[in-house]
Design an enzyme around this catalytic site. Structure first.
Site, PDB file in Angstrom:
ATOM      1  N   CYS A   8       0.863  -1.178   0.000  1.00  0.00           N
ATOM      2  CA  CYS A   8       0.000   0.000   0.000  1.00  0.00           C
ATOM      3  C   CYS A   8       0.902   1.232   0.000  1.00  0.00           C
ATOM      4  O   CYS A   8       2.070   1.152  -0.387  1.00  0.00           O
ATOM      5  CB  CYS A   8      -0.983  -0.017   1.177  1.00  0.00           C
ATOM      6  SG  CYS A   8      -0.195  -0.004   2.817  1.00  0.00           S
ATOM      7  N   ASN A  11       2.388   1.412   4.341  1.00  0.00           N
ATOM      8  CA  ASN A  11       2.719   0.151   5.018  1.00  0.00           C
ATOM      9  C   ASN A  11       2.456   0.212   6.528  1.00  0.00           C
ATOM     10  O   ASN A  11       3.182  -0.396   7.326  1.00  0.00           O
ATOM     11  CB  ASN A  11       4.159  -0.299   4.744  1.00  0.00           C
ATOM     12  CG  ASN A  11       4.475  -1.723   5.207  1.00  0.00           C
ATOM     13  OD1 ASN A  11       5.562  -2.013   5.659  1.00  0.00           O
ATOM     14  ND2 ASN A  11       3.516  -2.625   5.116  1.00  0.00           N
ATOM     15  N   CYS A  13      -1.295   0.809   7.491  1.00  0.00           N
ATOM     16  CA  CYS A  13      -2.732   0.552   7.651  1.00  0.00           C
ATOM     17  C   CYS A  13      -3.206  -0.681   6.869  1.00  0.00           C
ATOM     18  O   CYS A  13      -3.553  -1.710   7.450  1.00  0.00           O
ATOM     19  CB  CYS A  13      -3.555   1.765   7.209  1.00  0.00           C
ATOM     20  SG  CYS A  13      -3.241   3.271   8.149  1.00  0.00           S
ATOM     21  N   ARG A  14      -3.225  -0.584   5.542  1.00  0.00           N
ATOM     22  CA  ARG A  14      -3.885  -1.620   4.737  1.00  0.00           C
ATOM     23  C   ARG A  14      -3.019  -2.851   4.485  1.00  0.00           C
ATOM     24  O   ARG A  14      -3.493  -3.989   4.647  1.00  0.00           O
ATOM     25  CB  ARG A  14      -4.341  -1.038   3.392  1.00  0.00           C
ATOM     26  CG  ARG A  14      -5.478  -0.048   3.523  1.00  0.00           C
ATOM     27  CD  ARG A  14      -5.656   0.739   2.243  1.00  0.00           C
ATOM     28  NE  ARG A  14      -4.502   1.596   1.995  1.00  0.00           N
ATOM     29  CZ  ARG A  14      -4.295   2.284   0.864  1.00  0.00           C
ATOM     30  NH1 ARG A  14      -5.167   2.196  -0.119  1.00  0.00           N
ATOM     31  NH2 ARG A  14      -3.239   3.049   0.736  1.00  0.00           N
ATOM     32  N   SER A  15      -1.768  -2.656   4.049  1.00  0.00           N
ATOM     33  CA  SER A  15      -0.973  -3.858   3.728  1.00  0.00           C
ATOM     34  C   SER A  15      -0.610  -4.664   4.982  1.00  0.00           C
ATOM     35  O   SER A  15      -0.553  -5.902   4.892  1.00  0.00           O
ATOM     36  CB  SER A  15       0.256  -3.524   2.871  1.00  0.00           C
ATOM     37  OG  SER A  15       1.117  -2.600   3.493  1.00  0.00           O
ATOM     38  N   ASP A 119      -8.131   3.922   1.235  1.00  0.00           N
ATOM     39  CA  ASP A 119      -7.174   4.350   2.255  1.00  0.00           C
ATOM     40  C   ASP A 119      -7.940   4.808   3.500  1.00  0.00           C
ATOM     41  O   ASP A 119      -8.705   5.769   3.443  1.00  0.00           O
ATOM     42  CB  ASP A 119      -6.353   5.503   1.671  1.00  0.00           C
ATOM     43  CG  ASP A 119      -5.259   5.984   2.613  1.00  0.00           C
ATOM     44  OD1 ASP A 119      -5.263   5.595   3.798  1.00  0.00           O
ATOM     45  OD2 ASP A 119      -4.408   6.758   2.145  1.00  0.00           O
TER      46      ASP A 119
HETATM   47  P1  4NP Z   1      -1.710   2.807   4.196  1.00  0.00           P
HETATM   48  O1  4NP Z   1      -2.316   4.145   4.820  1.00  0.00           O
HETATM   49  O2  4NP Z   1      -1.179   3.148   2.816  1.00  0.00           O
HETATM   50  O3  4NP Z   1      -2.874   1.896   4.138  1.00  0.00           O
HETATM   51  O4  4NP Z   1      -0.618   2.357   5.139  1.00  0.00           O
HETATM   52  C1  4NP Z   1      -1.606   5.346   4.849  1.00  0.00           C
HETATM   53  C2  4NP Z   1      -0.706   5.584   5.872  1.00  0.00           C
HETATM   54  C3  4NP Z   1      -0.024   6.789   5.921  1.00  0.00           C
HETATM   55  C4  4NP Z   1      -0.229   7.740   4.950  1.00  0.00           C
HETATM   56  C5  4NP Z   1      -1.129   7.491   3.928  1.00  0.00           C
HETATM   57  C6  4NP Z   1      -1.809   6.303   3.873  1.00  0.00           C
HETATM   58  N1  4NP Z   1       0.458   8.974   5.018  1.00  0.00           N
HETATM   59  O5  4NP Z   1       0.190   9.846   4.175  1.00  0.00           O
HETATM   60  O6  4NP Z   1       1.325   9.144   5.877  1.00  0.00           O
END
Ligand code: 4NP
Length: 150
Positions: A8, A11, A13-15, A119
């Site tokens: 994602c 790294n 939240c989702r992955s 997201d």
């Molecule tokens: P992820 O979520 O891609 O599912 O881990 C996010 C975590 C952090 C950010 C964006 C999405 N960020 O902009 O810091």
């Protein structure tokens, strides 16, 4: 079991949700397998998973010790599948994939018709539960592809 890397943006939240859920499935089924996750971005490298992802994983018994990292060139040789959580992630992966990559690139939701796992970063607990539910259903569809006899 193929070696699977989930990717994602951050790294956190989702992955990691996807990594925890697939790790648990393999553990429950007694199958060995390499499962990992990474971000297209490196801003959160070294951090644990987002507490809201950890909450959901704990609830379903799929928590694991996570340390965020950014994808690296060697990942395209080290894994059979690199599964992107959304279409932006997939585009970013395609733009850096070496021509001789071993890994097949796909969306996590491809077996369900494609699209994005949204997201949840700026959302609430319900958004993280939705991430769980989408990945859970997608893994139901991936598992028989990886294990035709399962
Ligand atoms: P992820 O979520 O891609 O599912 O881990 C996010 C975590 C952090 C950010 C964006 C999405 N960020 O902009 O810091």
């Amino acid at each position: 079991m193929p070696d699977v890397l989930f990717v994602c943006l951050g790294n956190i939240c989702r992955s990691p949700m996807a990594e925890g859920l697939l790790r648990k499935r393999l553990r429950d089924a007694g199958r060995p397998g390499r499962v990992a996750s990474a971000g297209t971005g490196g801003w959160h490298a070294g951090e644990g998973a987002d507490p809201r992802t950890v909450d959901v994983l704990r609830r379903v018994g799929a928590d694991y010790p996570h340390q965020a990292r950014q994808i690296q060139a060697g990942d395209f040789q080290a894994f059979d599948w690199i599964l992107a959580l959304d279409r932006n992630n997939l585009r970013d992966l395609q733009s850096i994939a070496p021509i001789d990559a071993r890994a097949q690139l796909a969306l996590v939701l491809d077996p369900l018709g494609g699209g994005d796992v949204p997201d949840p970063w700026s959302g609430g607990p319900r958004d993280f539960q939705r991430v769980h539910d989408l990945i859970h259903d997608a893994l139901d569809a991936w598992m028989p592809r990886w294990h035709p006899t399962a």
